[in-house]
Design a protein around this motif. Sequence first.
Motif, PDB file in Angstrom:
ATOM      1  N   MET A  55      -4.489  -2.063   6.700  1.00 22.89           N
ATOM      2  CA  MET A  55      -4.462  -0.858   5.870  1.00 22.89           C
ATOM      3  C   MET A  55      -5.855  -0.260   5.671  1.00 22.89           C
ATOM      4  SD  MET A  55      -1.304  -0.318   5.406  1.00 22.89           S
ATOM      5  CE  MET A  55      -1.023  -1.072   7.022  1.00 22.89           C
TER       6      MET A  55
ATOM      7  N   LEU B 172      -4.046  -7.707   4.020  1.00 22.77           N
ATOM      8  CA  LEU B 172      -4.148  -6.264   3.771  1.00 22.77           C
ATOM      9  C   LEU B 172      -4.956  -5.540   4.853  1.00 22.77           C
ATOM     10  CD1 LEU B 172      -3.165  -4.451   1.439  1.00 22.77           C
ATOM     11  CD2 LEU B 172      -5.376  -4.765   0.359  1.00 22.77           C
TER      12      LEU B 172
ATOM     13  N   ARG C 116     -11.489  -0.780  -0.301  1.00 23.21           N
ATOM     14  CA  ARG C 116     -11.626   0.468  -1.060  1.00 23.21           C
ATOM     15  C   ARG C 116     -13.074   0.935  -1.153  1.00 23.21           C
ATOM     16  NH1 ARG C 116      -7.598   2.951  -4.595  1.00 23.21           N
ATOM     17  NH2 ARG C 116      -9.461   4.068  -5.189  1.00 23.21           N
TER      18      ARG C 116
ATOM     19  N   SER D  18      -3.564   0.256  -3.117  1.00 20.24           N
ATOM     20  CA  SER D  18      -3.012  -1.001  -2.614  1.00 20.24           C
ATOM     21  C   SER D  18      -2.991  -2.037  -3.719  1.00 20.24           C
ATOM     22  CB  SER D  18      -3.877  -1.559  -1.477  1.00 20.24           C
ATOM     23  OG  SER D  18      -3.854  -0.700  -0.366  1.00 20.24           O
TER      24      SER D  18
ATOM     25  N   SER E 188       0.865  -1.183   0.000  1.00 24.85           N
ATOM     26  CA  SER E 188       0.000   0.000   0.000  1.00 24.85           C
ATOM     27  C   SER E 188       0.896   1.226   0.000  1.00 24.85           C
ATOM     28  CB  SER E 188      -0.873   0.032   1.256  1.00 24.85           C
ATOM     29  OG  SER E 188      -1.632  -1.151   1.338  1.00 24.85           O
TER      30      SER E 188
ATOM     31  N   VAL F  59      -9.109  -6.068  -1.583  1.00 28.82           N
ATOM     32  CA  VAL F  59      -8.839  -4.702  -2.030  1.00 28.82           C
ATOM     33  C   VAL F  59     -10.169  -4.005  -2.302  1.00 28.82           C
ATOM     34  CG1 VAL F  59      -7.852  -3.311  -3.902  1.00 28.82           C
ATOM     35  CG2 VAL F  59      -6.558  -5.245  -3.001  1.00 28.82           C
TER      36      VAL F  59
END
Lengths: 335, 335
Positions: free
Chosen positions: B297, B294, B219, B309, B113, B215
Amino acid sequence: MDKRQKKRLAILDALSRSGQVLSSTRITELLIGQGMDISERSVRIYLGELDKEGFTESHGRRGRLITEKGKHEADASRVLEGIGLLSGKIDAMTYRMDFDPALRRGTVVVNVSVIPLDAFTTERLELIEMVFAEGYSMGTMLSLFSPGETCGSFTVPEGHVGVGTVCSITLNGVLLRRGVPTSSRFGGLIELRDGAPSRFVDIIHYDGTSIDPLVVFIRSGMADYIGAVTTGNGRIGASFREFPADSVETVRSISKQLEAIGLGSLLCLGNRGQSLYGVAVGPQRVGAIIIGGLNPMSIFEETGLRIRSGAMSGLVDFNNLFHNTELKDRLAALR
Amino acid sequence: MDKRQKKRLAILDALSRSGQVLSSTRITELLIGQGMDISERSVRIYLGELDKEGFTESHGRRGRLITEKGKHEADASRVLEGIGLLSGKIDAMTYRMDFDPALRRGTVVVNVSVIPLDAFTTERLELIEMVFAEGYSMGTMLSLFSPGETCGSFTVPEGHVGVGTVCSITLNGVLLRRGVPTSSRFGGLIELRDGAPSRFVDIIHYDGTSIDPLVVFIRSGMADYIGAVTTGNGRIGASFREFPADSVETVRSISKQLEAIGLGSLLCLGNRGQSLYGVAVGPQRVGAIIIGGLNPMSIFEETGLRIRSGAMSGLVDFNNLFHNTELKDRLAALR
């Protein structure tokens, strides 16, 4: 879930819901009553397996009782029922809508976005109009839901409006009524170069996701309509579908008919067995790229406002749709 | 793409790259040279079809030349090669990494990221530490990339750092080297109630998407780690995988070994053929829920910062990882 697993879970489900000892005859009756194609012999074999695995226990001639472990299994499987894949939702909404383009009557499928009334700035309204004007939307029509109104699972809160964009599944529904089956394969993000579509940059298959690919692309900030309408270089949401090759003339003429009444969505239609933007198509099929209905709402995300959208949220009568250029005045009336 | 379509495209591709008239013998040689299992007889049959469809034209005994239409088809199919599905990327990275937990040596797969240096506020750093402390992360380790450094396709710009979180695919790689094949089915969002996982609320299958499901969830603002670490009610990213039922003890012991060195990721492991959180598992398999790497993050997105990312971005030597509580000091050294 395979058929075998489905039948095993249906047996556990029947035992769990009754909470009593049930004979295999009774279980078979219950399952057939639910429309399942199963014999008593199969039920007995599955029950033998379920006994061994500790999901059920035998009470001799009277039948079986579900165990705690079996109840847990049955509950867990019902949880998953809640996560439908998009392909199932597409078929369900295709079946429910009943718009007839010749009579201009009936319901169309809409996506609903809930947006604060004060978020409709002049800049955003202009960009939304440009998305429609450039044809990067499903047709040119919209519907509005006032505070307190409900559409599908959405209820519009005070100070907000629900914007209903016509969902491109509407095309599937109209074609279905003309005898043309649609295979909806994936939602993707198409890169535009100088105003022309060039390639898919990302795709999500409808039979592998519980959330709509276009909702995902827009919310993730991956779509770029501002670029698309201002410079011709951007990324727009589209759907890849297939039709029987023999139906291509019907698809073309219905698409034209829909376009004439403000519901156009066909970006391009391939030839028999021909790849389209690099996507291989079977020999008896034609591929098609359909513009996503939710697209104009991406403008809010791209200008920094996180919005809540639902794809295929509900049905709206065709007569409640209005031309997108009326949006400004209709909003003013609500303020 | 089916085998037939693949072979047709390989023939077009060979003709397109040569730009010359090629005989069916020469085409067969070229395809076999690429590792394709095809006979000259099949090549001739496909060429006959391609002639009829206008993709190739016969130059008598000398062979075939590709047409403009055929070139377009070959180009279009190469475009799609660019959109790999996640399942392919998972296998590729599993093959490339070589971490050995016994020797504590080798490379692990990381997600990268890219984050502005000044975005690491005390509040965010504390929340990130809490995500690790609660175990809603793959292990407890991180890596950092300084401005100008490269990892996979990312180069860290000035004023930024790259944060490498260990990707949970690392587990697949370690298991593979112990002879255990992993079937990675889908990425999902798990709802936590009072700190305990309750159900999957959304899922995306790895073989149906070109972008990583985690992701996407992060997001899109669908994940909720702040809720997870502050109240125990939130939504966290996880992966559903399956192992051969007979390998369950190996999976359990390797997971413990990895946990001891800061690379733990196993949230739960099912029993043979038993559904897990409502997901049915085949009779010779066990299901497992693996925490997404992930995850920490997500704190940036949840506190209003859009970050870039990449899942499975590259490989990092195990010795370059450090404990997450050192992050603050390591960042201070970079400022």
